[in-house]
Design a protein around this motif. Structure first.
Motif, PDB file in Angstrom:
ATOM      1  N   ILE A   1       7.579   5.839  -8.120  1.00 35.38           N
ATOM      2  CA  ILE A   1       7.155   4.940  -7.040  1.00 35.38           C
ATOM      3  C   ILE A   1       6.477   3.703  -7.615  1.00 35.38           C
ATOM      4  O   ILE A   1       5.604   3.799  -8.476  1.00 35.38           O
ATOM      5  N   HIS A   2       6.876   2.553  -7.091  1.00 31.59           N
ATOM      6  CA  HIS A   2       6.194   1.294  -7.423  1.00 31.59           C
ATOM      7  C   HIS A   2       5.621   0.748  -6.113  1.00 31.59           C
ATOM      8  O   HIS A   2       6.313   0.658  -5.100  1.00 31.59           O
ATOM      9  N   GLY A   3       4.332   0.390  -6.133  1.00 33.12           N
ATOM     10  CA  GLY A   3       3.685  -0.096  -4.923  1.00 33.12           C
ATOM     11  C   GLY A   3       2.986  -1.418  -5.137  1.00 33.12           C
ATOM     12  O   GLY A   3       2.826  -1.894  -6.264  1.00 33.12           O
ATOM     13  N   GLY A   4       2.550  -1.993  -4.017  1.00 36.50           N
ATOM     14  CA  GLY A   4       1.815  -3.247  -4.096  1.00 36.50           C
ATOM     15  C   GLY A   4       1.538  -3.818  -2.730  1.00 36.50           C
ATOM     16  O   GLY A   4       1.741  -3.169  -1.697  1.00 36.50           O
TER      17      GLY A   4
ATOM     18  N   TRP B   1      10.043   1.963  -3.477  1.00 34.51           N
ATOM     19  CA  TRP B   1       9.155   0.795  -3.458  1.00 34.51           C
ATOM     20  C   TRP B   1       8.341   0.819  -2.176  1.00 34.51           C
ATOM     21  O   TRP B   1       8.895   0.895  -1.079  1.00 34.51           O
ATOM     22  N   MET B   2       7.019   0.756  -2.312  1.00 37.69           N
ATOM     23  CA  MET B   2       6.125   0.846  -1.161  1.00 37.69           C
ATOM     24  C   MET B   2       5.215  -0.382  -1.116  1.00 37.69           C
ATOM     25  O   MET B   2       4.646  -0.777  -2.138  1.00 37.69           O
ATOM     26  N   HIS B   3       5.083  -0.964   0.075  1.00 39.92           N
ATOM     27  CA  HIS B   3       4.264  -2.161   0.234  1.00 39.92           C
ATOM     28  C   HIS B   3       3.335  -2.023   1.432  1.00 39.92           C
ATOM     29  O   HIS B   3       3.775  -1.699   2.533  1.00 39.92           O
ATOM     30  N   ALA B   4       2.050  -2.253   1.189  1.00 43.20           N
ATOM     31  CA  ALA B   4       1.060  -2.212   2.269  1.00 43.20           C
ATOM     32  C   ALA B   4       1.201  -3.443   3.155  1.00 43.20           C
ATOM     33  O   ALA B   4       1.676  -4.495   2.720  1.00 43.20           O
ATOM     34  N   GLY B   5       0.765  -3.307   4.409  1.00 47.34           N
ATOM     35  CA  GLY B   5       0.833  -4.412   5.353  1.00 47.34           C
ATOM     36  C   GLY B   5      -0.251  -5.449   5.095  1.00 47.34           C
ATOM     37  O   GLY B   5      -1.241  -5.202   4.402  1.00 47.34           O
ATOM     38  N   ALA B   6      -0.064  -6.606   5.701  1.00 47.50           N
ATOM     39  CA  ALA B   6      -1.001  -7.710   5.506  1.00 47.50           C
ATOM     40  C   ALA B   6      -2.235  -7.546   6.383  1.00 47.50           C
ATOM     41  O   ALA B   6      -2.203  -6.872   7.413  1.00 47.50           O
ATOM     42  N   VAL B   7      -3.322  -8.162   5.955  1.00 46.89           N
ATOM     43  CA  VAL B   7      -4.512  -8.300   6.792  1.00 46.89           C
ATOM     44  C   VAL B   7      -4.473  -9.708   7.366  1.00 46.89           C
ATOM     45  O   VAL B   7      -4.288 -10.685   6.637  1.00 46.89           O
ATOM     46  N   ARG B   8      -4.637  -9.802   8.673  1.00 52.96           N
ATOM     47  CA  ARG B   8      -4.547 -11.105   9.346  1.00 52.96           C
ATOM     48  C   ARG B   8      -5.870 -11.477   9.986  1.00 52.96           C
ATOM     49  O   ARG B   8      -6.660 -10.605  10.359  1.00 52.96           O
ATOM     50  N   LEU B   9      -6.089 -12.754  10.122  1.00 54.81           N
ATOM     51  CA  LEU B   9      -7.265 -13.291  10.793  1.00 54.81           C
ATOM     52  C   LEU B   9      -6.767 -14.230  11.879  1.00 54.81           C
ATOM     53  O   LEU B   9      -6.145 -15.251  11.583  1.00 54.81           O
ATOM     54  N   ASP B  10      -7.007 -13.838  13.125  1.00 51.55           N
ATOM     55  CA  ASP B  10      -6.513 -14.622  14.264  1.00 51.55           C
ATOM     56  C   ASP B  10      -5.011 -14.875  14.156  1.00 51.55           C
ATOM     57  O   ASP B  10      -4.512 -15.985  14.408  1.00 51.55           O
ATOM     58  N   GLY B  11      -4.272 -13.838  13.750  1.00 53.71           N
ATOM     59  CA  GLY B  11      -2.821 -13.919  13.700  1.00 53.71           C
ATOM     60  C   GLY B  11      -2.255 -14.531  12.443  1.00 53.71           C
ATOM     61  O   GLY B  11      -1.048 -14.506  12.217  1.00 53.71           O
TER      62      GLY B  11
ATOM     63  N   VAL C   1      -7.203   0.790  -0.856  1.00 60.95           N
ATOM     64  CA  VAL C   1      -7.507   1.959  -0.035  1.00 60.95           C
ATOM     65  C   VAL C   1      -6.224   2.720   0.308  1.00 60.95           C
ATOM     66  O   VAL C   1      -6.192   3.956   0.268  1.00 60.95           O
ATOM     67  N   ALA C   2      -5.156   1.995   0.648  1.00 63.87           N
ATOM     68  CA  ALA C   2      -3.902   2.657   1.023  1.00 63.87           C
ATOM     69  C   ALA C   2      -3.408   3.584  -0.080  1.00 63.87           C
ATOM     70  O   ALA C   2      -3.074   4.752   0.167  1.00 63.87           O
ATOM     71  N   PHE C   3      -3.374   3.090  -1.313  1.00 68.62           N
ATOM     72  CA  PHE C   3      -2.845   3.927  -2.394  1.00 68.62           C
ATOM     73  C   PHE C   3      -3.869   4.953  -2.874  1.00 68.62           C
ATOM     74  O   PHE C   3      -3.486   5.992  -3.422  1.00 68.62           O
ATOM     75  N   ASP C   4      -5.134   4.700  -2.631  1.00 64.05           N
ATOM     76  CA  ASP C   4      -6.145   5.722  -2.898  1.00 64.05           C
ATOM     77  C   ASP C   4      -5.938   6.918  -1.969  1.00 64.05           C
ATOM     78  O   ASP C   4      -5.968   8.070  -2.412  1.00 64.05           O
ATOM     79  N   VAL C   5      -5.712   6.654  -0.686  1.00 62.17           N
ATOM     80  CA  VAL C   5      -5.462   7.734   0.276  1.00 62.17           C
ATOM     81  C   VAL C   5      -4.197   8.496  -0.103  1.00 62.17           C
ATOM     82  O   VAL C   5      -4.157   9.732  -0.067  1.00 62.17           O
ATOM     83  N   MET C   6      -3.150   7.763  -0.476  1.00 69.46           N
ATOM     84  CA  MET C   6      -1.899   8.427  -0.858  1.00 69.46           C
ATOM     85  C   MET C   6      -2.109   9.355  -2.045  1.00 69.46           C
ATOM     86  O   MET C   6      -1.657  10.512  -2.031  1.00 69.46           O
TER      87      MET C   6
ATOM     88  N   SER D   1      -4.861   2.172  10.981  1.00 64.93           N
ATOM     89  CA  SER D   1      -3.467   1.787  11.237  1.00 64.93           C
ATOM     90  C   SER D   1      -2.596   2.340  10.116  1.00 64.93           C
ATOM     91  O   SER D   1      -3.079   2.616   9.021  1.00 64.93           O
ATOM     92  N   HIS D   2      -1.305   2.486  10.399  1.00 62.76           N
ATOM     93  CA  HIS D   2      -0.377   2.903   9.362  1.00 62.76           C
ATOM     94  C   HIS D   2      -0.401   1.879   8.236  1.00 62.76           C
ATOM     95  O   HIS D   2      -0.512   0.675   8.479  1.00 62.76           O
ATOM     96  N   TYR D   3      -0.292   2.339   6.992  1.00 63.19           N
ATOM     97  CA  TYR D   3      -0.473   1.437   5.846  1.00 63.19           C
ATOM     98  C   TYR D   3       0.512   0.279   5.831  1.00 63.19           C
ATOM     99  O   TYR D   3       0.241  -0.787   5.266  1.00 63.19           O
ATOM    100  N   ARG D   4       1.690   0.437   6.469  1.00 63.85           N
ATOM    101  CA  ARG D   4       2.669  -0.651   6.477  1.00 63.85           C
ATOM    102  C   ARG D   4       2.433  -1.655   7.603  1.00 63.85           C
ATOM    103  O   ARG D   4       3.033  -2.728   7.607  1.00 63.85           O
TER     104      ARG D   4
END
Length: 464
Positions: free
Chosen positions: A224-227, A255-265, A46-51, A297-300
């Motif tokens: 740009i390289h992303g992941g 170089w662009m990197h999306a942030g992590a998804v967390r579950l209970d931290g 989704v992050a790179f689709d929006v970009m 949230s911001h993608y990072r």
């Protein structure tokens, strides 16, 4: 306003300077297809689709490449466990991935290369690395990259090679010259999946696949390289080492990197077993709610996946859709016409500031407040058209307002049941049976159905 991008390589925001005026070559590491995609994958997709949507709206000529890893240890092991050919496994999960992408409103990339279609490119790059002394054939039939030969190894994550060794999960292997060396080509026996090469029968290592595919699709040097958040080390460090050694030039400028998804931290991942697949989540929540959560949230920034946050996302998206009710015939304003509008200028400024979707959404809510204060349709309709245009740039508003606001989960009252109860309530009011009318309203409220009475009749929506 100039486009600024936070680059992992420099560790700061930079004004984007394209290699070619008006053009952007974008390569994003895609999915290893051996299982269903999870919400962590969705974050990156989704992050790179929006970009890419936004960049194209600003007249950038974007060449978006996102690969598929369709040969890998995990793929081979899963196929063996299932008793099927690895190609059958990957074909099935590629289609599942595409289904998930379509559900989330993710547009396909311009090119979607598969590793198995680039074996010749991979072999050619390994041959070059051997010729230049950056790689060697080992006694076990593997080919390894010689990390000590590349002086800039570790520059992406800003650590020296000794520090990186601790996080590399390097297996003890007496065939390697150095424990830090990594496989470019893995030996394969006749009975195993493999291809013929000048250095023996085998198959590619994971890292070399992206180096070869990105070069084939975008050239040796691109913008740009992303992941995802787990890729800077070792995957992207190894890509840089391979590509710059083989090609003799800088690999990617940013170089662009999306942030992590967390579950209970905790980080959500398959290896930890605490992940939710996209399709499981979509059984409970509308796809746009999930998309909205991922761009709120911001993608990072890391996102905490929780029922509470999904409910909050639903409430936010409800507000936007509710503002569009009654204006279904109003078309989104063309971007050319929007150029001088104050709300749109703020929206573009937010997105040009390292794709800050959180601020861009805040601008949209400011616009909703102005819309709610508008006097009459003549004043409201231009604001609606502007809101629709902004939403479309974020991949929102794919449904009619009533369809979204009345969409049901598995345990919700069916729309037909709701409509029947509303009709019963209307008849009770006409019969002056106000006690029954109130009972029906309370019954619907208890089921999470909110009613809005007006001179035009009764509209309803589901509570967030």
């Amino acid at each position: 306003m100039s486009l600024t991008i936070y680059s992992t390589l420099s560790g700061k925001k930079e004004v984007f300077e394209p290699r070619e005026p008006g053009k952007i070559g974008l390569y994003v590491c895609g999915i290893t297809v051996y299982d269903y995609c999870h919400i962590g994958h969705a974050r990156v997709l989704v992050a790179f689709d929006v970009m890419s949507r936004f960049l194209r709206s600003q007249q950038w000529n974007v060449n978006y490449v996102r690969n598929i890893t369709d040969i890998d240890d995990k793929i081979i092991d899963r196929a063996a466990d299932n008793g099927e050919r690895y190609t059958d496994l990957t074909s099935r999960y590629i289609e599942f991935m595409h289904e998930d992408e379509r559900a989330l409103g993710i547009l396909p990339p311009d090119t979607e290369p598969r590793a198995t279609a680039h074996i010749d490119d991979i072999i050619a790059m390994i041959e070059t690395l051997i010729e230049k002394g950056y790689a060697y054939s080992a006694s076990n039939g593997d080919v390894y990259y010689r990390v000590s030969r590349f002086a800039d190894y570790g520059k992406l994550t800003n650590k020296d090679p000794e520090q990186l060794l601790a996080g590399a999960r390097v297996e003890v292997d007496s065939a390697k010259e150095d424990p830090r060396d990594f496989a470019l080509w893995k030996f394969a026996a006749e009975a195993d999946v493999g291809w013929i090469s000048p250095f023996g029968r085998g198959r590619p290592g994971w890292h070399i696949e992206c180096s070869a595919m990105s070069k084939a699709c975008l050239g040796a040097h691109f913008d740009i390289h992303g992941g995802g958040p787990d890729l800077p080390f070792p995957h992207h460090e190894n890509e840089i080492a391979q590509s710059e050694a083989a090609n003799g030039c800088q690999y990617a400028n940013y170089w662009m990197h999306a942030g992590a998804v967390r579950l209970d931290g905790e980080k959500m991942s398959k290896s930890l077993g605490n992940f939710f697949t996209i399709r499981d989540v979509l059984k409970q929540y509308h796809a746009e709610v999930v998309r909205y959560l991922l761009i709120s949230s911001h993608y990072r920034s890391p996102i905490n996946y929780s029922e509470e946050n999904l409910v909050e996302a639903k409430a936010g998206l409800d507000r936007l859709y509710n503002a569009l009710r009654g204006y279904e015939s109003v078309a989104a304003t063309s971007l050319e016409e929007l150029a001088g509008n104050e709300f749109y200028k703020k929206f573009v400024a937010a997105m040009n500031d390292d794709f800050n979707t959180r601020v861009a959404l805040a601008v949209m809510f400011d616009l909703v407040r102005a819309l709610n204060s508008a006097k009459g349709k003549q004043e409201a309709e231009p604001l609606v058209a502007e809101l629709k245009a902004m939403g479309q740039l974020l991949g929102l508003f794919g449904s009619a307002p009533d369809d979204f606001l009345q969409s049901a989960g598995e345990s919700d009252l069916a729309a037909e049941t709701v409509e029947a109860l509303i009709a019963e309530r209307a008849q009770a009011k006409r019969d002056k049976n106000f006690a029954r009318a109130d009972e029906v309203r309370d019954q619907l409220l208890a089921a999470g159905i909110l009613l809005e009475d007006s001179a035009e009749g009764t509209k309803w929506r589901r509570d967030a």
